[in-house]
Scaffold this active site. Structure first.
Site, PDB file in Angstrom:
ATOM      1  N   CYS A  46       0.839  -1.201   0.000  1.00 32.55           N
ATOM      2  CA  CYS A  46       0.000   0.000   0.000  1.00 32.55           C
ATOM      3  C   CYS A  46       0.876   1.254   0.000  1.00 32.55           C
ATOM      4  CB  CYS A  46      -0.912  -0.017   1.222  1.00 32.55           C
ATOM      5  SG  CYS A  46      -1.872   1.483   1.397  1.00 32.55           S
ATOM      6  N   CYS A  83      -0.270   4.076   2.284  1.00 30.79           N
ATOM      7  CA  CYS A  83      -0.008   3.872   3.715  1.00 30.79           C
ATOM      8  C   CYS A  83       1.471   4.095   4.041  1.00 30.79           C
ATOM      9  CB  CYS A  83      -0.364   2.446   4.127  1.00 30.79           C
ATOM     10  SG  CYS A  83      -1.895   1.836   3.457  1.00 30.79           S
ATOM     11  N   ASP A  84       2.367   3.610   3.198  1.00 27.31           N
ATOM     12  CA  ASP A  84       3.778   3.503   3.588  1.00 27.31           C
ATOM     13  C   ASP A  84       4.745   4.330   2.756  1.00 27.31           C
ATOM     14  OD1 ASP A  84       2.938   1.623   5.464  1.00 27.31           O
ATOM     15  OD2 ASP A  84       3.154  -0.035   4.051  1.00 27.31           O
TER      16      ASP A  84
END
Ligand code: NAP
Length: 310
Positions: free
Chosen positions: A133, A136-137
């Site tokens: 993701c 997200c990261d």
């Protein structure tokens, strides 16, 4: 006893909830592990009708949730661990907390999860530089080379997003042409920070001894040569597998685990059980098609419940 339970709270589940609650079915929605579904893991959604400037996936899902609740949907953050389905119902769902929910009708809208490369080094380095993701990261990996695996829209979208952070992004694809849509391809080829590693598969993610990603070893399928590429993170974007394990052996599925429905209706092989969204669609897999299928499932469930009452 519940009238209608909807499992999953992505585009399909929440749209089903909006329609079912407006039909006074007072649906119970069980969100599962990822309330809001896959769109909460993406950045901007540019192709959902009605948003000419685009909308953030998370914001879109919050709006759908509010809309479902406004009409009386009850949304609970529980996961279904197993199901006992009976033709015509009632169906029994066992939740993660041990509770059993009995329901007359059921809509399965459990979506899909990222596919893994299935390498031991991938597993060892998950959350230590291996991610599924970018939203997200991505921000953790500034000014380092980043590898993205895959050749579809997801891989290109992730690569373009990650190009904001990384010193460069290397897109590793197993063929010599992208599967991604033409508009995404155009953006990818125009981005100066993107490099392409064609005809290549990942043999190993490097850095296990160090405890964080230091590179990848790729095999060029044409030349047969292995090469090590330095990078600080690997984003795997090679498609998704449907979240249907809880229904195995009961609901008919294809070889890849996608639920079979009686197209154009959403009924499954078990009367009173309907399916919608990415858990039953391996063709379109779009937010708007999932929403459309959620709408159809709610209407199918409403009609079926009505017929039971005679
Ligand atoms: P996808 O279209 O199925 O693409 C998966 C990619 O991963 C393909 O390029 C495939 O290679 C590769 N792949 C699969 N298994 C692999 C493996 N074991 N090792 C290496 N590579 C592997 O999946 P997706 O990109 O997640 O997209 C899914 C759907 O969502 C599509 O309909 C897509 O259009 C849509 N989507 C749209 C947008 C957008 O419009 N902005 C964004 C994201 C997703 P091959 O090409 O060789 O099969």
């Amino acid at each position: 006893m519940e009238q209608l339970t909807i499992v999953g709270a992505g585009c399909a589940g929440l749209t089903a909830a909006i329609y079912a609650s407006r039909a006074n079915l007072n649906p119970l929605v069980l969100t599962g592990m990822l309330p809001g579904g896959q769109l909460t893991q993406t950045t901007e959604v540019e192709n959902y009708p009605g948003f000419p400037e685009g909308i953030f996936g998370f914001d879109l899902m919050e709006a759908l949730k509010k809309q479902a609740e406004r009409f009386g949907s009850r949304i609970r953050g529980e996961q279904v661990v197993s199901a006992q389905l009976a033709p015509g119902g009632p169906h029994k769902l066992t939740l993660g907390n041990g509770e059993i929910v009995e329901t007359r009708a059921l809509i399965v809208a459990t979506g899909a999860s990222p596919r893994y490369l299935d390498l031991p080094s991938e597993q060892a380095l998950r959350n230590k530089g291996v991610s599924y993701c970018a939203t997200c990261d991505g921000a953790f990996f500034r000014d380092v080379p980043i590898a993205v695996i895959g050749g579809g829209d997801s891989a290109v979208e992730e690569a373009l997003f990650l190009a904001r952070f990384g010193s460069k992004v290397i897109l590793v694809h197993r063929r010599d042409e992208l599967r991604a849509s033409k508009i995404m391809q155009k953006r990818a080829f125009a981005n100066q920070k993107l490099e392409f590693c064609w005809n290549s598969t990942v043999q190993e993610i490097l850095g296990v001894e160090k405890g964080s990603v230091t590179g990848i070893r790729v095999l060029n399928k044409v030349s047969g040569q292995s090469t090590d590429i330095d990078c600080g993170a690997v984003f795997v974007a090679i498609g998704h597998v449907p979240n249907t394990a809880a229904y195995q052996g009961q609901l008919d599925m294809d070889d890849n685990g996608f639920l079979k429905v009686d197209d154009p209706h959403t009924s499954t092989n078990i009367e009173g059980v309907f399916a919608a969204g990415d858990c039953s669609d391996h063709v379109y897999q779009q937010a708007v098609t999932a929403a459309g299928m959620g709408c159809r499932a709610a209407i199918d469930a409403e009609r079926w419940l009505g017929q039971q009452e005679g």
